[in-house]
Design an enzyme around this catalytic site. Structure first.
Site, PDB file in Angstrom:
ATOM      1  N   SER A   1       0.827  -1.206   0.000  1.00 16.02           N
ATOM      2  CA  SER A   1       0.000   0.000   0.000  1.00 16.02           C
ATOM      3  C   SER A   1       0.859   1.252   0.000  1.00 16.02           C
ATOM      4  CB  SER A   1      -0.919   0.020   1.227  1.00 16.02           C
ATOM      5  OG  SER A   1      -1.694   1.206   1.231  1.00 16.02           O
TER       6      SER A   1
ATOM      7  N   LYS B   1      -4.368  -6.611   3.733  1.00 18.98           N
ATOM      8  CA  LYS B   1      -4.414  -5.528   2.732  1.00 18.98           C
ATOM      9  C   LYS B   1      -5.845  -5.252   2.288  1.00 18.98           C
ATOM     10  CE  LYS B   1      -2.798  -2.606  -0.382  1.00 18.98           C
ATOM     11  NZ  LYS B   1      -3.809  -2.427  -1.409  1.00 18.98           N
TER      12      LYS B   1
ATOM     13  N   ASN C   1      -7.827  -1.725   2.674  1.00 23.00           N
ATOM     14  CA  ASN C   1      -8.514  -1.003   1.613  1.00 23.00           C
ATOM     15  C   ASN C   1      -9.952  -0.677   1.994  1.00 23.00           C
ATOM     16  OD1 ASN C   1      -6.119  -1.453   0.277  1.00 23.00           O
ATOM     17  ND2 ASN C   1      -7.073  -2.105  -1.627  1.00 23.00           N
TER      18      ASN C   1
END
Length: 488
Positions: free
Chosen positions: A131, A185, A189
């Site tokens: 990220s 992840k 998000n």
């Protein structure tokens, strides 16, 4: 550079891939690169990679041959079929002990499957969430690797060095087996969706209720960024409000079409939460807000037909409302993270990942899109109690909610009265009000379910499972009912 000298190789030279390569090379690593379209490789080699310790290759065989053992091949291509296609090309060319790394936004279940398939060939597989966007890839992203511990130990020296650094600590720690990294992840998000929507709703209240223009909004968000809300997203929001459109001379934000896009990770987060019976209402509201924004033409037409609240000039204290919105944003943000952490906990339990929530909050402090000062408070909360079930129950966050909840309600009530849509604010507040109540109206819901479907209910005054024949005369009778067997 001679062949078989490269510390790591990367496949897929889109912007993220190129920037990761440049990052690796700048940290002292030699990198082999390959792209399916050779022209892209050639352009990169003649441009940004020129004169650097980067070795372009034109075939997959040449790429693998350029890597030192154990070979480390990182894939940065579009999620789904393209990842499988690259893996299928790599596997026959690698040897036991080599490592394949998927650094894209892959669905965690795909990563779990790929781990099994790749490890069956004696190879290692790492699914790593990355990220930070283009800038993070170049200067230091937040990295969330999952896979076997042995695989992690092989890639750790490189990953820990290229990751963002906060207080001397790399924003990269081992997450857990197989799909753990990509799951973390995915939830990152989802939280990112919530953060962005909450900021947009703050903007909507300030703009439509107080009539603020871009220049004043820039100052407000810049001021907020100097306090508890200090974060990457608040910072770039202030910068956005300062940008002028060269064509019209207007603030650029005012000429951008209000039609949001999304790439699917928010949807994946919702689907996973539903499967695990975890409430992530703030993220859900944020995803739905993007969906309804995409129906621009329909909204324009409905705005000419549907009734509107009578517009009234705000007669209250402007400074007080601005502070109420700030506090509502902070409180709602805490709820969003609490929900995201609970989802991580449910998946960790199901898949036996043993996720460390303090580690997760630590690596989110830098490099990634949701990086924020308040993540330090989350790290501290899990240091106090690693088994903390809900962030709201940590004394620090309980105190924050206690001091903000009045203004939180003021902000939401003002928006509702003025007809400003604040779905994420409202969802966050409703979650808090539901979570803090010892008794909810679900007793009536259970009665309804038992009335039309004989679904049974429990009682507050005695143990057992009960069913009532609701329609039999005026006398209400309740009969204990044995629990249903599987399949009934």
């Amino acid at each position: 550079m001679t062949a078989k000298q490269c510390d790591i190789g990367l496949i897929g030279l889109a912007v993220m891939g190129e920037n990761l390569v440049l990052n690796m090379e700048s940290k002292g690593f030699s990198v082999a690169v390959f792209n399916r379209t050779a022209e892209v490789t050639d352009k990169f080699a003649a441009g940004k990679a020129k004169g650097k310790n980067i070795q372009p290759t034109r075939t997959m065989e040449e790429f693998v041959g350029a890597l030192s053992r154990p070979r480390k091949a990182m894939i940065m291509v579009k999620a789904g079929g393209p990842v499988d296609a690259v893996i299928n090309q790599l596997v026959p060319l690698l040897e036991p002990g080599d490592v394949i790394i998927d650094g894209g936004n892959s669905l965690f279940t795909d990563t779990q499957r790929r781990c099994q398939e790749v490890e069956a060939h004696g190879l290692h597989f790492v699914g790593c969430g990355v990220s930070g966007g283009e800038e993070g890839a170049l200067k230091g992203p937040s990295m969330m690797p999952g896979g076997s511990r042995e695989a992690w130990e092989i890639v750790a020296p490189i990953f820990r060095k290229i990751a963002a650094q906060v207080d001397g600590e790399p924003c990269c720690r081992y997450m857990g087996p197989d799909g753990a990294g990509h799951y973390v992840k995915m939830v990152h998000n989802g939280i990112e969706y919530g953060d962005m929507q909450l900021i947009c709703e703050s903007y909507a209240i300030l703009k439509h209720v107080l009539g603020m223009e871009a220049a004043e909004l820039a100052e407000i968000f810049a001021d907020w960024n100097r306090g508890e809300l200090d974060s990457y997203l608040i910072d770039i929001t202030a910068q956005i409000f300062r940008k002028t459109d060269p064509d019209t001379g207007k603030p650029l934000v005012d000429v951008i079409l209000d039609k949001a896009g999304q790439k699917g990770t928010g949807m994946w987060t919702l689907q996973s939460a539903i499967q695990r019976a975890v409430v992530i209402s703030t993220i859900n509201a944020a995803v739905e807000a993007r969906v309804i924004s995409s129906r621009k033409e329909e909204r324009v037409n409905s705005s000419k037909i549907l009734p509107q609240p009578q517009p009234t000039k705000f007669a209250g204290d402007r400074a007080q409302l601005i502070e109420a919105v700030r506090q509502a944003l902070y409180a709602s943000k805490i709820v969003s993270y609490a929900q995201g952490m609970e989802l991580l906990g449910a998946a960790s339990l199901e898949y036996k990942w043993d996720l460390n929530f303090g580690d997760i909050a630590t690596i989110w402090r830098g490099g990634c899109i949701i990086r924020a000062k308040f993540l330090n408070r989350i790290v501290e909360a899990y240091e106090r109690d690693r088994a903390l079930h809900n962030l709201l129950l940590d004394r620090y966050f309980t105190n924050i909610i206690e001091t903000t909840q009045h203004n939180w309600r003021v902000a939401v009530a003002t928006a509702v009265t003025q007809g400003v849509a604040v779905p994420a604010f409202a969802a966050s507040l409703s979650y808090f009000d539901s979570y803090r109540q010892a008794r909810l109206p679900a007793n009536l819901l259970q009665a309804q379910r038992d009335f039309f479907g004989a679904h049974t209910y429990e009682r507050i005054d005695k143990p057992g499972i009960f069913h009532t024949e609701w329609m039999e005369g005026s006398e209400v009778t309740a009969k204990p009912k044995a629990p249903q067997r599987a399949g009934e």
